[in-house]
Design an enzyme around this catalytic site. Sequence first.
Site, PDB file in Angstrom:
ATOM      1  CE  LYS A  13       7.978 -39.506   4.907  1.00  0.00           C
ATOM      2  NZ  LYS A  13       6.826 -40.014   4.046  1.00  0.00           N
ATOM      3  NE  ARG A  88       9.659 -43.563   9.611  1.00  0.00           N
ATOM      4  CZ  ARG A  88       8.879 -43.840   8.455  1.00  0.00           C
ATOM      5  NH1 ARG A  88       7.452 -43.433   8.025  1.00  0.00           N
ATOM      6  NH2 ARG A  88       9.674 -43.533   7.185  1.00  0.00           N
ATOM      7  NE  ARG A 127       5.536 -45.639  -2.964  1.00  0.00           N
ATOM      8  CZ  ARG A 127       5.539 -45.266  -1.587  1.00  0.00           C
ATOM      9  NH1 ARG A 127       6.092 -44.176  -1.542  1.00  0.00           N
ATOM     10  NH2 ARG A 127       4.777 -45.958  -1.239  1.00  0.00           N
ATOM     11  NE  ARG A 160       7.469 -48.481  -0.109  1.00  0.00           N
ATOM     12  CZ  ARG A 160       7.444 -47.162   0.813  1.00  0.00           C
ATOM     13  NH1 ARG A 160       8.412 -47.091  -0.064  1.00  0.00           N
ATOM     14  NH2 ARG A 160       6.774 -47.265   1.534  1.00  0.00           N
ATOM     15  NE  ARG A 171       3.455 -47.176   4.893  1.00  0.00           N
ATOM     16  CZ  ARG A 171       3.683 -47.002   3.480  1.00  0.00           C
ATOM     17  NH1 ARG A 171       2.313 -47.840   2.686  1.00  0.00           N
ATOM     18  NH2 ARG A 171       4.087 -45.862   2.240  1.00  0.00           N
TER      19      ARG A 171
HETATM   20  P1  AP5 Z   1       6.287 -40.456  -2.720  1.00  0.00           P
HETATM   21  O1  AP5 Z   1       7.061 -39.594  -2.955  1.00  0.00           O
HETATM   22  O2  AP5 Z   1       6.683 -41.771  -2.484  1.00  0.00           O
HETATM   23  O3  AP5 Z   1       5.658 -40.078  -1.004  1.00  0.00           O
HETATM   24  P2  AP5 Z   1       5.561 -40.483   0.369  1.00  0.00           P
HETATM   25  O4  AP5 Z   1       6.065 -39.255   1.407  1.00  0.00           O
HETATM   26  O5  AP5 Z   1       7.508 -40.481   0.611  1.00  0.00           O
HETATM   27  O6  AP5 Z   1       5.739 -41.740   0.855  1.00  0.00           O
HETATM   28  P3  AP5 Z   1       6.527 -43.560   1.473  1.00  0.00           P
HETATM   29  O7  AP5 Z   1       5.292 -44.147   1.371  1.00  0.00           O
HETATM   30  O8  AP5 Z   1       7.579 -43.636   1.031  1.00  0.00           O
HETATM   31  O9  AP5 Z   1       6.624 -42.531   3.336  1.00  0.00           O
HETATM   32  P4  AP5 Z   1       6.287 -43.599   4.275  1.00  0.00           P
HETATM   33  O10 AP5 Z   1       6.849 -42.624   5.674  1.00  0.00           O
HETATM   34  O11 AP5 Z   1       5.827 -44.312   4.645  1.00  0.00           O
HETATM   35  O12 AP5 Z   1       7.488 -44.789   4.279  1.00  0.00           O
HETATM   36  P5  AP5 Z   1       8.675 -44.986   4.483  1.00  0.00           P
HETATM   37  O13 AP5 Z   1       9.317 -45.497   2.662  1.00  0.00           O
HETATM   38  O14 AP5 Z   1       9.526 -43.799   4.556  1.00  0.00           O
HETATM   39  O15 AP5 Z   1       4.625 -39.848  -2.917  1.00  0.00           O
HETATM   40  C1  AP5 Z   1       3.299 -41.302  -3.301  1.00  0.00           C
HETATM   41  C2  AP5 Z   1       2.864 -41.693  -4.513  1.00  0.00           C
HETATM   42  O16 AP5 Z   1       2.416 -39.695  -4.029  1.00  0.00           O
HETATM   43  C3  AP5 Z   1       3.848 -41.451  -5.852  1.00  0.00           C
HETATM   44  O17 AP5 Z   1       3.497 -42.440  -6.759  1.00  0.00           O
HETATM   45  C4  AP5 Z   1       3.442 -39.920  -6.312  1.00  0.00           C
HETATM   46  O18 AP5 Z   1       4.446 -40.570  -7.846  1.00  0.00           O
HETATM   47  C5  AP5 Z   1       2.674 -39.841  -6.142  1.00  0.00           C
HETATM   48  N1  AP5 Z   1       3.029 -38.019  -5.605  1.00  0.00           N
HETATM   49  C6  AP5 Z   1       3.768 -37.043  -4.508  1.00  0.00           C
HETATM   50  N2  AP5 Z   1       4.071 -36.233  -4.690  1.00  0.00           N
HETATM   51  C7  AP5 Z   1       2.251 -35.898  -5.131  1.00  0.00           C
HETATM   52  C8  AP5 Z   1       2.024 -34.473  -5.756  1.00  0.00           C
HETATM   53  N3  AP5 Z   1       1.778 -33.682  -5.292  1.00  0.00           N
HETATM   54  N4  AP5 Z   1       0.126 -34.445  -6.388  1.00  0.00           N
HETATM   55  C9  AP5 Z   1       0.350 -36.085  -6.975  1.00  0.00           C
HETATM   56  N5  AP5 Z   1       0.481 -37.419  -7.127  1.00  0.00           N
HETATM   57  C10 AP5 Z   1       2.067 -37.495  -5.570  1.00  0.00           C
HETATM   58  O19 AP5 Z   1       8.957 -46.355   5.760  1.00  0.00           O
HETATM   59  C11 AP5 Z   1       8.340 -47.639   5.178  1.00  0.00           C
HETATM   60  C12 AP5 Z   1       8.341 -48.427   6.269  1.00  0.00           C
HETATM   61  O20 AP5 Z   1       9.770 -49.262   7.273  1.00  0.00           O
HETATM   62  C13 AP5 Z   1       7.915 -47.360   8.050  1.00  0.00           C
HETATM   63  O21 AP5 Z   1       5.999 -47.672   7.859  1.00  0.00           O
HETATM   64  C14 AP5 Z   1       8.590 -48.047   8.507  1.00  0.00           C
HETATM   65  O22 AP5 Z   1       8.129 -49.922   8.714  1.00  0.00           O
HETATM   66  C15 AP5 Z   1      10.186 -48.731   8.362  1.00  0.00           C
HETATM   67  N6  AP5 Z   1      10.435 -46.970   8.351  1.00  0.00           N
HETATM   68  C16 AP5 Z   1      11.225 -46.390   7.579  1.00  0.00           C
HETATM   69  N7  AP5 Z   1      11.845 -44.992   8.496  1.00  0.00           N
HETATM   70  C17 AP5 Z   1      11.967 -45.707   9.944  1.00  0.00           C
HETATM   71  C18 AP5 Z   1      12.223 -45.156  11.223  1.00  0.00           C
HETATM   72  N8  AP5 Z   1      12.741 -44.005  11.475  1.00  0.00           N
HETATM   73  N9  AP5 Z   1      11.929 -45.592  12.055  1.00  0.00           N
HETATM   74  C19 AP5 Z   1      10.992 -47.299  12.283  1.00  0.00           C
HETATM   75  N10 AP5 Z   1      10.987 -47.358  11.099  1.00  0.00           N
HETATM   76  C20 AP5 Z   1      11.227 -46.546  10.071  1.00  0.00           C
HETATM   77 MG    MG Z   2       9.391 -42.248   0.476  1.00  0.00          MG
END
Ligand code: AP5
Ligand code: MG
Length: 216
Positions: A13, A88, A127, A160, A171
């Site tokens: 994402k 989410r 990552r 992270r 997660r």
């Molecule tokens: P990356 O692009 O970083 O993936 P992502 O989908 O953004 O993954 P996240 O871990 O950020 O998602 P998340 O939803 O768990 O975390 P968030 O920060 O939103 O890519 C991942 C890796 O893969 C990277 O190394 C990249 O280089 C590699 N990659 C990408 N595409 C690739 C490809 N095509 N091929 C190969 N490699 C690739 O949330 C974190 C925490 O915050 C949650 O757990 C929760 O506690 C809280 N939170 C956030 N939003 C909310 C909400 N709305 N409600 C409640 N709690 C929330």
């Molecule tokens: Mg992200």
Amino acid sequence: MHLIIMGPPGAGKGTQAERLTKEFSLLHISTGDIFRNAVKEGTEMGKKAKEYMDKGALVPDEIVIGIVRDRLSKPDCAGGVLLDGFPRTLEQAEALDEVLKELGMVFDAVINIDVNEEELINRLTGRRVCRNCGTTYHIKFNPPKVRTICDHCGGELYQRSDDTIETVKERLVVYKKQTMPMIEYYERKGILKNFDGARDINEVFTDIKTYLEGIK
Ligand code: AP5
Ligand code: MG
């Protein structure tokens, strides 16, 4: 254009959002980034959010919804936003609909990126993120030129705290239970578009870009 990007942790994402926001001049609003910044700044909200994030749990809806409502109300959102990581839960999706009604905003599409679980675990545990500008890398799939330094700004790369194998597994459980039901919610509204995320970063990007150009 207003968009939502969704998918399991590690689906790409953030990676796709970085490119899409540049391509379509959108504002990137990531609730995960908002929480990580609050943790870094040591605010009360950050302290509370960290308790949930480090366990792999979701931050309570009432905290997240308030933050997104405030953010979407700011004038800089009028030109177009890309919401990453929100909504989410079904509750958040319903609350977002209310906020959009209040603000007179309409979302054009929900981009849903799907990737199998084994690949997600490999992606998250490898990552690395720049402490300074937030650019995301992967030690194998998208490596920086120098292992610990950001290509763009020279900042230090870090892992992270929720990217440990135990927290990643939790997660993924939370995603299936609390976030997956939203796929149907947006399918019913007719604005969901699925993308196979288990391909090269550029291929996924080109696919999404082509789709968005078609609906612009
Ligand atoms: P990356 O692009 O970083 O993936 P992502 O989908 O953004 O993954 P996240 O871990 O950020 O998602 P998340 O939803 O768990 O975390 P968030 O920060 O939103 O890519 C991942 C890796 O893969 C990277 O190394 C990249 O280089 C590699 N990659 C990408 N595409 C690739 C490809 N095509 N091929 C190969 N490699 C690739 O949330 C974190 C925490 O915050 C949650 O757990 C929760 O506690 C809280 N939170 C956030 N939003 C909310 C909400 N709305 N409600 C409640 N709690 C929330
Ligand atoms: Mg992200």
